[in-house]
Design a protein around this motif. Structure first.
Motif, PDB file in Angstrom:
ATOM      1  N   GLN A 107       0.804  -1.347  -0.037  1.00  0.00           N
ATOM      2  CA  GLN A 107       0.187   0.116  -0.074  1.00  0.00           C
ATOM      3  C   GLN A 107       0.968   1.287   0.051  1.00  0.00           C
ATOM      4  O   GLN A 107       0.637   2.219   0.643  1.00  0.00           O
ATOM      5  CB  GLN A 107      -0.988   0.005   1.325  1.00  0.00           C
ATOM      6  CG  GLN A 107      -1.862  -1.146   1.329  1.00  0.00           C
ATOM      7  CD  GLN A 107      -2.752  -0.999   0.191  1.00  0.00           C
ATOM      8  OE1 GLN A 107      -3.527  -0.216  -0.099  1.00  0.00           O
ATOM      9  NE2 GLN A 107      -2.854  -2.192  -0.516  1.00  0.00           N
ATOM     10  N   ALA A 163       0.340   2.136   6.436  1.00  0.00           N
ATOM     11  CA  ALA A 163      -0.452   1.002   6.112  1.00  0.00           C
ATOM     12  C   ALA A 163      -0.355  -0.011   7.264  1.00  0.00           C
ATOM     13  O   ALA A 163       0.770  -0.152   8.006  1.00  0.00           O
ATOM     14  CB  ALA A 163      -0.345   0.441   4.872  1.00  0.00           C
ATOM     15  N   LEU A 217      -0.562   4.618  -0.251  1.00  0.00           N
ATOM     16  CA  LEU A 217      -1.394   4.956   0.751  1.00  0.00           C
ATOM     17  C   LEU A 217      -1.016   4.747   2.093  1.00  0.00           C
ATOM     18  O   LEU A 217      -1.899   4.544   3.224  1.00  0.00           O
ATOM     19  CB  LEU A 217      -2.762   3.804   0.717  1.00  0.00           C
ATOM     20  CG  LEU A 217      -3.301   4.073  -0.847  1.00  0.00           C
ATOM     21  CD1 LEU A 217      -4.478   2.716  -0.848  1.00  0.00           C
ATOM     22  CD2 LEU A 217      -4.074   5.241  -1.132  1.00  0.00           C
ATOM     23  N   SER A 218       0.448   5.173   2.141  1.00  0.00           N
ATOM     24  CA  SER A 218       0.867   4.739   3.520  1.00  0.00           C
ATOM     25  C   SER A 218       0.707   5.897   4.587  1.00  0.00           C
ATOM     26  O   SER A 218       0.273   7.236   4.111  1.00  0.00           O
ATOM     27  CB  SER A 218       2.545   4.545   3.244  1.00  0.00           C
ATOM     28  OG  SER A 218       2.843   5.670   2.632  1.00  0.00           O
ATOM     29  N   ALA A 264      -5.325   1.660   5.251  1.00  0.00           N
ATOM     30  CA  ALA A 264      -4.268   2.456   4.670  1.00  0.00           C
ATOM     31  C   ALA A 264      -4.562   3.956   5.126  1.00  0.00           C
ATOM     32  O   ALA A 264      -5.660   4.419   5.879  1.00  0.00           O
ATOM     33  CB  ALA A 264      -4.414   2.548   3.078  1.00  0.00           C
TER      34      ALA A 264
END
Length: 161
Positions: free
Chosen positions: A124, A130, A127-128, A139
């Motif tokens: 991810q 996570a 989208l960190s 996330a």
């Protein structure tokens, strides 16, 4: 080993070990069923896979994923890889430790309601930070989001705060 435990371990291995399967595949199947690989399964697994007990034990202990004891009711796996680190995962880790009273990678303490584990890439990166909470991926986790997720997880498994 108690005879009933030996029989249960033999049956567990028989359910999962099939000709042509790799040891890793069988270990994953056992852990998927029980949540861990019991030490009593090592001997029957070695026999079924035509390996030594030391080889089976070595694989179980080499791979961080495999457990030899049941997990805590709430398990948090926090990504500590570079992308998440650059987005504040270490500050989040400090918050999580302070909020839970647990330490990352300390293993499961008997009677502990929460277990914290480091993971190295949960896929991810964009989208960190996570984390996985009881196997569910989350996330863009902030301290506030973590607190809400942990409260919900504790409620689901009826673990006191």
């Amino acid at each position: 080993m108690d005879d009933s435990l030996a029989i249960a371990s033999d049956q567990l291995v028989q359910r999962h070990a099939r000709p042509g399967m790799s040891l890793l595949a069988v270990l994953h199947a056992i852990q998927d069923e029980l949540g861990y690989v019991p030490s009593g399964a090592i001997t029957p697994l070695a026999r079924a896979m035509n390996l030594s007990r030391a080889e089976v034990h070595g694989v179980i202990t080499y791979y961080h994923h495999f457990r030899t004891e049941p997990a805590a009711p709430v398990t948090v796996q926090l990504c500590r890889a570079e992308a998440c680190r650059s987005m504040g995962t270490e500050a989040l880790a400090q918050h999580i430790e302070a909020h839970t009273g647990c330490r990352f990678d300390a293993g499961h303490q008997a009677g502990a309601a929460v277990e914290l584990e480091s993971a190295y890439c949960l896929g991810q990166c964009a989208l960190s930070p996570a984390l996985m909470l009881n196997g569910t991926l989350h996330a863009k986790v902030t301290p506030q989001k973590f607190d809400a997720l942990l409260a919900a997880a504790r409620k689901c498994v009826e673990v006191p705060a």
